[in-house]
Design an enzyme around this catalytic site. Sequence first.
Site, mmCIF file in Angstrom:
data_model
loop_
_atom_site.group_PDB
_atom_site.id
_atom_site.type_symbol
_atom_site.label_atom_id
_atom_site.label_comp_id
_atom_site.label_asym_id
_atom_site.label_seq_id
_atom_site.Cartn_x
_atom_site.Cartn_y
_atom_site.Cartn_z
ATOM 1 N N HIS A 88 -4.668 41.839 -27.033
ATOM 2 C CA HIS A 88 -5.494 40.958 -27.865
ATOM 3 C C HIS A 88 -6.976 41.324 -27.725
ATOM 4 O O HIS A 88 -7.666 41.570 -28.712
ATOM 5 C CB HIS A 88 -5.262 39.501 -27.439
ATOM 6 C CG HIS A 88 -6.091 38.499 -28.176
ATOM 7 N ND1 HIS A 88 -5.600 37.727 -29.199
ATOM 8 C CD2 HIS A 88 -7.399 38.157 -28.058
ATOM 9 C CE1 HIS A 88 -6.560 36.951 -29.671
ATOM 10 N NE2 HIS A 88 -7.674 37.189 -28.991
ATOM 11 N N GLU A 89 -7.440 41.351 -26.487
ATOM 12 C CA GLU A 89 -8.865 41.633 -26.265
ATOM 13 C C GLU A 89 -9.199 43.053 -26.711
ATOM 14 O O GLU A 89 -10.303 43.321 -27.175
ATOM 15 C CB GLU A 89 -9.246 41.405 -24.801
ATOM 16 C CG GLU A 89 -9.062 39.954 -24.319
ATOM 17 C CD GLU A 89 -9.726 38.914 -25.215
ATOM 18 O OE1 GLU A 89 -10.716 39.231 -25.895
ATOM 19 O OE2 GLU A 89 -9.225 37.762 -25.252
ATOM 20 N N HIS A 102 -10.034 43.045 -30.348
ATOM 21 C CA HIS A 102 -11.448 42.703 -30.582
ATOM 22 C C HIS A 102 -12.330 43.912 -30.288
ATOM 23 O O HIS A 102 -13.292 44.184 -31.002
ATOM 24 C CB HIS A 102 -11.878 41.568 -29.650
ATOM 25 C CG HIS A 102 -11.377 40.211 -30.036
ATOM 26 N ND1 HIS A 102 -11.549 39.680 -31.290
ATOM 27 C CD2 HIS A 102 -10.743 39.246 -29.306
ATOM 28 C CE1 HIS A 102 -11.032 38.443 -31.322
ATOM 29 N NE2 HIS A 102 -10.536 38.168 -30.130
ATOM 30 N N HIS A 145 -12.508 46.300 -33.094
ATOM 31 C CA HIS A 145 -13.321 45.777 -34.198
ATOM 32 C C HIS A 145 -14.796 46.161 -33.979
ATOM 33 O O HIS A 145 -15.531 46.413 -34.931
ATOM 34 C CB HIS A 145 -13.150 44.256 -34.238
ATOM 35 C CG HIS A 145 -13.495 43.598 -35.535
ATOM 36 N ND1 HIS A 145 -13.376 42.244 -35.713
ATOM 37 C CD2 HIS A 145 -13.963 44.087 -36.715
ATOM 38 C CE1 HIS A 145 -13.757 41.937 -36.953
ATOM 39 N NE2 HIS A 145 -14.112 43.033 -37.576
HETATM 40 ZN ZN LIG Z 1 -9.574 36.439 -29.420
#
Ligand SMILES: [Zn+2]
Length: 673
Positions: free
Chosen positions: A463-464, A467, A470
């Site tokens: 998940h991290e 990010h 991105h």
């Molecule tokens: Zn998040």
Amino acid sequence: MTNPLLSDWTGEFALPPFAAIADEHFGPAIDAALDVARATVAAIADAPEPPTFANTVEALEVAGETLLKVLGVFFNLASADANPAREALQREVSPKLAAYSSEITMNPALFARIEALWQDRDGLGLTDEQARVLLLTRRSFVRAGALLEGDDRDRLKAIMQRLSVLGTQFTQNLLADERDWAMDLSESDLAGLPGFVADAARAAGAERGAPGPVVTLSRSLITPFLTFSPNRDLRRRAYEAYVARGANGGATDNRAIAAETLALRQERARLLGHDSFADFKLATEMAKTPQAVRDLLMQVWAPARAAAERDAAVLEQMLHDDGVSGPLEPWDWHFYAQRRRQAEHDLDEAELKPYLQLDRMIEAAFSVAGRLFGLEFRALDGPFYHPDVRGWEVTRAGRHMAVFLGDYFARGSKRSGAWCSTMRSQKQGAEVRPIVVNVCNFSKPEPGRPALLSWDDARTLFHEFGHALHNILSDVTYARISGTSVARDFVELPSQLYEHWLEVPEVLGEFATHAETGAAMPRDLLDRLLGAATYDMGFQTVEYIASALVDLAFHDGPAPADPMQKQAEVLEQIGLPRAIRMRHATPHFAHVFSGDGYSSGYYSYMWSEVMDADAFAAFEEAADYFDEGTAARLEQFVLSAGSVQDEAQAYIDFRGSLPGVEALLAGRGLVGA
Ligand SMILES: [Zn+2]
């Protein structure tokens, strides 16, 4: 002597000179950077030349550059490696920054220049990206009170400063409560715990200088303890301490802070012409209105609650079969859910764990990024800001893309949870590539042992890292719209989408290898793992939506005088099952009270999930989890694009249309429930 924070960072990749930076450098550096920023902004506002995009909007973009450079380091350390000096400075700095930002947005001469550009926008010959930056700049001024006059201006400024103090205090109180509590265990209390939980308890005891093993409130320790400890009384004590964070009375109690925060937010929204803080906040998100948020949450609530109630009945029966009378309690849920998972799916976390080595999961995340986007990762020599931090250079076809830092282990000086931050954002012009940090709270192994993750931890890592991508892939001209600077209910799309690749069988097949034997995860275990993917999803969905609805209720309408009572009313009204509590109760709901970020925005994860479920389906439809064309479109319209355009349009450009809730319900196993 020059302050290393203010010097030119001339080392490799212009990383901050961590070894040379001492705590006493931060205060003077921030003050000096604020002075420079103020002088620069004043020069822009008072310039005799008529306003142009370059001399006003672009100039503002770079006015705070030195300040951002210093703060990027400071805020990262204040969250990931706090100490009393950093905490004291954070309390001092927050109101100063709030004051500085009010000065900018309430500078009439400056706003007049921006407004003149805005009125003339069609005649300025702006690129699409410049037009978007002008729109967002003006909007941020208006939302910060640039159109207010007289007493209203002063009042808003005072509110903003007070809110920043309250947010910092809330966070620090929470950290103090998490740091202070530990439950001593005897060796016999470890009976029934898998080896990795017992080891983590011993390591935590050693880190704290306790005489023996302890349970702390670190999520990566308390969750497995609640899952595996057969001692119901110890589970109850640990659980009650966990949910009491921020509500223990005394100097670290957060309840009064929550009430004051909500009242000030409402006043702020009214001053700015909105009925409620939720109206104000959601106007610039994809959702746009509180009603749209409630509609989504309630569409999912009913099937989720029904699933959770059915599960609760099964678990309660298991409790009774153990000879315990009375109802199922919240401290029983994880324990019996794990037992049931073992019975029904033959899946035991202790069996799984040796296959989930931190180092291999990092390699897996990198490998997927390599296959999808052509990224390569090369380990860098530290040291970085803490001995546990590791660093990599990210390149593509030989081109430098970013520096990525991974700070994975829990420690007392780190706030709980996991997050991605940047020490420096991407922008063009004089090309600046980002420094991206992932911070997690995984249990640190004893020296010489490999770090092992739970399935949940492995998801968090992916998940991290989503990010991080991105930010790493960002390719825009202006920092204001770069990387993760997008609408809050869009920002979880890249991160949640990336979690899907952890469940791709060939990824697990390659990287989930046994810590001792090196053997790949047996196919049968892999099948059982993926087969249980939606197990307990009723519980997880219910505890999440309960928090999201309470957050929305706090901000949609008049501010409650007693937030705890309002929380109770909302939970009563929606019929929260008795053995499930909110994922984050008010006194430790950092998303909502540590700052503005997720206030009336906790729903964002689910809003983004509607999209990530649908976005991953694009790869499934291509019958290739690494489909080149789909990955290229994802990068072009989402991962590299910051907020160059409206988020809904960005998604439509990627996928053709906006999705409904169906893929989300299917992904959670809640269809037909
Ligand atoms: Zn998040």
